[in-house]
Design an enzyme around this catalytic site. Structure first.
Site, PDB file in Angstrom:
ATOM      1  N   GLU A  37       0.819  -1.207   0.000  1.00  0.00           N
ATOM      2  CA  GLU A  37       0.000   0.000   0.000  1.00  0.00           C
ATOM      3  C   GLU A  37       0.858   1.265   0.000  1.00  0.00           C
ATOM      4  OE1 GLU A  37      -3.073   0.405  -0.542  1.00  0.00           O
ATOM      5  OE2 GLU A  37      -3.693  -1.689  -0.512  1.00  0.00           O
ATOM      6  N   TYR A 119      -6.263   6.743   4.202  1.00  0.00           N
ATOM      7  CA  TYR A 119      -6.481   5.670   3.221  1.00  0.00           C
ATOM      8  C   TYR A 119      -5.691   4.417   3.587  1.00  0.00           C
ATOM      9  CZ  TYR A 119      -5.759   2.606  -0.639  1.00  0.00           C
ATOM     10  OH  TYR A 119      -5.666   1.462  -1.377  1.00  0.00           O
ATOM     11  N   ASP A 137      -9.665   4.599  -2.817  1.00  0.00           N
ATOM     12  CA  ASP A 137      -8.540   5.085  -3.617  1.00  0.00           C
ATOM     13  C   ASP A 137      -9.091   5.681  -4.909  1.00  0.00           C
ATOM     14  OD1 ASP A 137      -9.261   2.920  -5.175  1.00  0.00           O
ATOM     15  OD2 ASP A 137      -7.272   1.998  -5.206  1.00  0.00           O
TER      16      ASP A 137
END
Length: 337
Positions: A37, A119, A137
């Site tokens: 990520e 996020y 996203d």
């Protein structure tokens, strides 16, 4: 909608090196989820795959990454861009290692880690720990904007997008649902020419019904980025080139680089190196886009004209192994050409 999307994901999920396939009983490794990520921020899946493979081969666990030299990690990161991510990666790994190598499993606690924002904490909580978290996203923004025909332009539409995503996020299989939304946006609900006939949710998509799917999400026009200029110096000695380490803070912080003239996001360079040099022939120029500005960097041959500066003499034949960030790697290629 949730059931159909998850059924589609079970059959069509992308095969990614950091992902546990749907319906696989294996538990996702939080280290691999976190690393992927962080790498995927502002970077494409295609670009990340090789970097992820090299990182996990060299540092298979968060403890091994935490014990690595910062210079080695920055060198391995070279080319991925947004180098603050690499510095935060090291800092975060060391915090987690101090916790016994265990990542926290809640969004709130994950956000306490260096470099982990809203996020990333949601993605890790959902994918690694199957916590219900709203993961949004760029792909999810596009899918949600079209499903609910949210016509307000980005970024002002983000609260409405998140609220809609919250309404459809399930309690169970939240990680699979998040990845299903990402995959749908990456492969079917694409930014250009969405493949609506193949979409498992086409009959409930409000934007498709209105004939505006391809127009969403709308975006406020960006202001033109300012253009900056600078100079890099190619200084050779006995088949070696002088490289310096950039300051720990600021643009490309802590990275190896060619000496330059002090350009930054707010000002052009002054045309002079920090130490005495005799300037020689121009070798070319490269233009590189940063987030907030573009830079045209002239490359000049130079010779030292004073005391030995702090730096290292790198074999020119091995310049590709120096871990230079993309800007200076291209400048080196220009000099050699």
């Amino acid at each position: 909608m949730r059931e159909r999307l998850l059924a589609w994901y079970d059959e069509h999920a992308r095969v990614l090196p950091w992902r546990v396939p749907p319906n696989n009983r294996a538990t996702p490794d939080p280290y691999r989820v976190w690393l992927s990520e962080v790498m995927l921020q502002q970077t494409t899946v295609a670009a990340v795959k090789d970097y992820f493979a090299r990182f996990t081969e060299r540092w298979p666990t968060v403890a091994e990454l935490a014990a690595a030299e910062e210079a080695d990690v920055l060198s391995a990161w070279a080319g991925l861009g947004y180098y603050a991510r690499a510095r935060n990666l090291i800092a975060c790994a060391r915090v987690v290692a101090d916790r016994g190598g265990l990542f926290p499993d809640s969004e709130e606690d994950l956000r306490e880690l260096p470099g982990v924002g809203a996020y990333t904490s949601a993605a890790i909580a959902a994918i690694a720990f199957d916590r219900r978290a709203v993961v949004v996203d760029a792909n999810v923004e596009r899918v949600i904007s079209r499903l609910f025909a949210i016509t307000e332009p980005l970024p002002t539409s983000r609260p409405a997008i998140r609220e809609a995503a919250d309404r459809v996020t399930p309690e169970r299989r939240a990680g699979d649902f998040a990845q299903a939304m990402m995959d749908l946006g990456a492969t079917i609900c694409t930014s250009r020419e969405p493949r609506c006939l193949l979409c498992p949710l086409s009959d409930v998509c409000e934007a498709r019904a209105m004939g505006i799917a391809g127009d969403l999400p709308r975006k406020i026009a960006k202001k033109a980025r300012p253009a900056r200029t600078g100079t890099a110096f190619w200084i050779e000695r006995d088949s070696h080139v002088l490289l310096v380490q950039r300051p720990g803070k600021g643009m490309l912080g802590g990275m190896r680089a060619l000496p330059d003239d002090g350009w930054n996001a707010r000002a052009d360079g002054n045309g002079k190196a920090e130490f005495a040099v005799r300037q020689g022939d121009p070798l070319g120029a490269v233009t590189h886009g940063f987030t907030h500005f573009t830079l045209t960097l002239s490359v000049l041959r130079a010779e030292l004209a004073g005391s030995e500066p702090e730096g290292e003499w790198w074999p020119i034949s091995q310049i590709g192994e120096a871990g230079l960030p993309t800007l200076f790697a291209r400048a080196a290629q220009t000099a050699l050409a």
